[in-house]
Scaffold this motif. Structure first.
Motif, PDB file in Angstrom:
ATOM      1  N   ILE A   6       0.692  -1.124  -0.005  1.00 10.75           N
ATOM      2  CA  ILE A   6      -0.027   0.091   0.101  1.00 10.75           C
ATOM      3  C   ILE A   6       0.870   1.323  -0.104  1.00 10.75           C
ATOM      4  CG2 ILE A   6      -1.820   1.377   1.507  1.00 10.75           C
ATOM      5  CD1 ILE A   6      -2.696  -1.228   2.455  1.00 10.75           C
ATOM      6  N   HIS A   7       0.715   2.170  -0.982  1.00 10.36           N
ATOM      7  CA  HIS A   7       1.352   3.509  -1.078  1.00 10.36           C
ATOM      8  C   HIS A   7       0.158   4.336  -0.862  1.00 10.36           C
ATOM      9  CE1 HIS A   7       4.928   1.386  -2.339  1.00 10.36           C
ATOM     10  NE2 HIS A   7       4.196   0.797  -2.947  1.00 10.36           N
ATOM     11  N   SER A   8       0.476   5.752  -0.939  1.00  7.27           N
ATOM     12  CA  SER A   8      -0.649   6.599  -1.062  1.00  7.27           C
ATOM     13  C   SER A   8      -0.249   7.848  -1.515  1.00  7.27           C
ATOM     14  CB  SER A   8      -0.850   7.222   0.525  1.00  7.27           C
ATOM     15  OG  SER A   8      -2.030   7.974   0.621  1.00  7.27           O
ATOM     16  N   MET A  53       4.302  13.038  -2.640  1.00  7.28           N
ATOM     17  CA  MET A  53       4.713  12.131  -1.806  1.00  7.28           C
ATOM     18  C   MET A  53       3.999  10.890  -1.231  1.00  7.28           C
ATOM     19  SD  MET A  53       5.407  14.725   1.345  1.00  7.28           S
ATOM     20  CE  MET A  53       5.458  16.478   0.547  1.00  7.28           C
ATOM     21  N   CYS A  54       4.472   9.998  -0.874  1.00  3.74           N
ATOM     22  CA  CYS A  54       3.969   8.516  -0.696  1.00  3.74           C
ATOM     23  C   CYS A  54       3.788   9.010   0.951  1.00  3.74           C
ATOM     24  CB  CYS A  54       5.021   7.505  -0.709  1.00  3.74           C
ATOM     25  SG  CYS A  54       4.106   5.992  -0.115  1.00  3.74           S
ATOM     26  N   ALA A  55       2.271   8.730   1.301  1.00  4.33           N
ATOM     27  CA  ALA A  55       2.082   9.100   2.529  1.00  4.33           C
ATOM     28  C   ALA A  55       1.676   7.828   3.343  1.00  4.33           C
ATOM     29  CB  ALA A  55       0.748  10.103   2.650  1.00  4.33           C
ATOM     30  N   GLU A  56       2.319   6.793   3.096  1.00  6.42           N
ATOM     31  CA  GLU A  56       1.999   5.615   3.643  1.00  6.42           C
ATOM     32  C   GLU A  56       3.238   4.730   3.779  1.00  6.42           C
ATOM     33  OE1 GLU A  56      -1.492   4.120   4.288  1.00  6.42           O
ATOM     34  OE2 GLU A  56      -0.076   2.916   5.729  1.00  6.42           O
ATOM     35  N   LEU A  57       3.578   4.775   5.080  1.00  2.00           N
ATOM     36  CA  LEU A  57       4.970   3.918   5.319  1.00  2.00           C
ATOM     37  C   LEU A  57       5.049   2.484   4.560  1.00  2.00           C
ATOM     38  CD1 LEU A  57       7.371   4.026   6.976  1.00  2.00           C
ATOM     39  CD2 LEU A  57       6.574   2.871   8.828  1.00  2.00           C
ATOM     40  N   CYS A  58       5.961   2.519   3.692  1.00  2.81           N
ATOM     41  CA  CYS A  58       5.982   1.543   2.519  1.00  2.81           C
ATOM     42  C   CYS A  58       7.395   0.757   2.616  1.00  2.81           C
ATOM     43  CB  CYS A  58       5.364   1.738   1.358  1.00  2.81           C
ATOM     44  SG  CYS A  58       6.280   3.241   0.450  1.00  2.81           S
ATOM     45  N   GLY A  59       8.317   0.838   3.421  1.00  3.93           N
ATOM     46  CA  GLY A  59       9.559   0.203   3.601  1.00  3.93           C
ATOM     47  C   GLY A  59      10.541   1.125   3.693  1.00  3.93           C
ATOM     48  N   SER A  72      12.475   2.644   2.178  1.00  6.40           N
ATOM     49  CA  SER A  72      12.843   3.946   1.132  1.00  6.40           C
ATOM     50  C   SER A  72      11.750   4.630   1.018  1.00  6.40           C
ATOM     51  CB  SER A  72      13.620   3.756   0.063  1.00  6.40           C
ATOM     52  OG  SER A  72      15.047   3.313   0.372  1.00  6.40           O
ATOM     53  N   HIS A  73      10.771   4.436   1.957  1.00  5.52           N
ATOM     54  CA  HIS A  73       9.437   5.236   1.952  1.00  5.52           C
ATOM     55  C   HIS A  73       9.591   6.782   1.601  1.00  5.52           C
ATOM     56  CE1 HIS A  73       5.760   7.254   3.521  1.00  5.52           C
ATOM     57  NE2 HIS A  73       6.628   7.529   4.501  1.00  5.52           N
ATOM     58  N   ALA A  74      10.653   7.261   2.635  1.00  5.28           N
ATOM     59  CA  ALA A  74      10.753   8.777   2.578  1.00  5.28           C
ATOM     60  C   ALA A  74      11.287   9.362   1.421  1.00  5.28           C
ATOM     61  CB  ALA A  74      11.809   9.115   3.601  1.00  5.28           C
ATOM     62  N   TYR A  75      11.661   8.495   0.453  1.00  2.64           N
ATOM     63  CA  TYR A  75      12.531   8.893  -0.880  1.00  2.64           C
ATOM     64  C   TYR A  75      11.272   8.651  -1.971  1.00  2.64           C
ATOM     65  CZ  TYR A  75      16.690   9.087   1.715  1.00  2.64           C
ATOM     66  OH  TYR A  75      17.635   9.350   2.917  1.00  2.64           O
ATOM     67  N   MET A  76      10.261   8.185  -1.681  1.00  2.75           N
ATOM     68  CA  MET A  76       9.124   7.839  -2.608  1.00  2.75           C
ATOM     69  C   MET A  76       8.369   9.242  -3.126  1.00  2.75           C
ATOM     70  SD  MET A  76       6.385   4.955  -2.858  1.00  2.75           S
ATOM     71  CE  MET A  76       5.302   4.695  -4.175  1.00  2.75           C
ATOM     72  N   VAL A  77       9.094  10.037  -3.986  1.00  2.00           N
ATOM     73  CA  VAL A  77       8.694  11.387  -4.153  1.00  2.00           C
ATOM     74  C   VAL A  77       8.609  11.497  -5.607  1.00  2.00           C
ATOM     75  CG1 VAL A  77       9.180  12.391  -2.192  1.00  2.00           C
ATOM     76  CG2 VAL A  77      10.602  12.525  -3.946  1.00  2.00           C
TER      77      VAL A  77
HETATM   78 CU1  CUA Z   1       5.492   4.359  -0.773  1.00  2.00          CU
HETATM   79 CU2  CUA Z   1       5.553   5.079   1.169  1.00  2.00          CU
END
Ligand code: CUA
Length: 343
Positions: A164-166, A199-205, A207-212
């Motif tokens: 799940i991503h957001s 930005m991805c607003a769902e903790l997804c692993g 490198s979540h913070a770099y999912m932009v």
């Molecule tokens: Cu995709 Cu956080």
């Protein structure tokens, strides 16, 4: 009676003061979509109600704690009383009405912000650990940056390839989860030219913070120019001379961030999900099958467009397979030039 009057005055004064303060604070980023008006209005209403409740509850509690303290040496029992029907009805009915009112108002705002326009630009958004791809099915374009024409409704179809991503651009206000195995929808009409960040607003692993990904809201004319450039059919207007081409390595550095490469490849030598780019060019790598390869243009190109073909030992085949479609030849060349500079 004196206490009741005191507490009423205390609560009214503090509430008015606190409402003034919370309404002075600019809580929201710049408003860049038609959804911002209704969403911010609802947020403001919510904040006002919460402020009133906060002061009401804490005011009565703190007043009681200080005014009805046990006096030194007073060991007598407190007076006994059983229930207060009026009070109980009040604290059931009032919150119920407030919650129901918010449900109705929230439902009406949701209906308003998700209403379909006659004209729309369809964009298929695919999220994966840890990058975004945008496909414009009616334009025949796939890309790693989201470009949108101003004042035209974008109709997003959101898909996830793994977890799940957001999808969230704070300036647009709305947020929608991407759920594996499902297709989610989101409609946004951008109203303000500018550059924003998805930005991805769902903790997804890891490198979540770099999912932009970059988001650009363009005029209809600039969007058309971008479309033609992406399709390779753009012709410079006569007499303007096609300005200097961008330095490939500089372009590559930009793509590395916008396409999500740096979520998995460090540029400082540290080991992430994929091999670091520092000193990669010219390095001899051992492949999963035990053979060795000296990293050159051809190997890097193959690894970008067909990442699983020759896998470096110790790394899983996790890299998205669609960069051949979502990146232009120029962008891929830029990435290779950029990697070459990372000694
Ligand atoms: Cu995709 Cu956080």
């Amino acid at each position: 009676m004196r206490h009741t009057l005191n507490v009423v005055i205390l609560i009214v004064v503090v509430t008015v003061g606190l409402l003034f303060v919370v309404n002075k604070i600019d809580w929201m980023p710049v408003a860049a979509s038609t959804a911002a008006g209704p969403v911010d209005w609802l947020f403001g209403l919510n904040l006002d109600v919460i402020t009133v409740l906060y002061v009401l509850i804490n005011g009565i509690m703190l007043y009681s704690v200080f005014m009805f303290r046990r006096k030194r040496g007073d060991d007598s029992e407190g007076s006994y009383f059983h229930g207060d029907t009026k009070l109980e009805i009040g604290w059931i009915v009032i919150p119920t009405v407030i919650v129901l009112a918010f449900a109705v108002i929230g439902g009406s705002v949701l209906k308003q912000v998700s209403a379909a326009d006659k004209e729309e630009l369809k964009v298929i958004v695919t999220g994966r650990q840890w990058s975004w791809t945008f496909e414009y099915p009616d334009l025949g374009i796939t890309t790693t940056e989201l470009n949108l024409p101003v004042n035209m409704q974008a109709h997003f179809l959101l898909r996830s390839e793994d977890v799940i991503h957001s999808f969230w651009v704070p300036q647009f206000r709305l947020k929608q989860d991407l759920v594996p195995g499902q297709e989610k929808e989101l409609r946004i009409t951008p109203t303000l030219l500018g550059s924003y960040q998805l930005m991805c607003a769902e903790l997804c692993g890891t490198s979540h913070a770099y999912m932009v990904a970059p988001v650009n809201v363009l005029t209809a004319e600039d969007f058309e120019i971008w479309r033609q450039k992406r399709l390779g059919i753009y012709q410079e207007p006569a007499g303007e001379g096609g300005g200097a081409a961008e330095d490939p390595a500089a372009l590559g550095a930009k793509v590395a961030s916008s396409a999500g490469c740096i979520a998995c490849h460090s540029i400082d030598g540290s080991k992430l999900v994929g091999p670091t780019w520092k000193g990669l060019f010219g390095r001899t790598e051992t492949m999963a099958d035990g053979s060795t390869i000296t990293v050159d243009d051809a190997y890097l190109h193959e690894s970008i467009v067909n990442s699983g073909a020759k896998l470096v030992q110790g790394y899983a085949d996790l890299m998205p397979k669609n960069f051949g479609d979502s990146l232009t030849d120029q962008e891929i060349k830029g990435l290779i030039e950029y990697i070459r500079t990372l000694k």
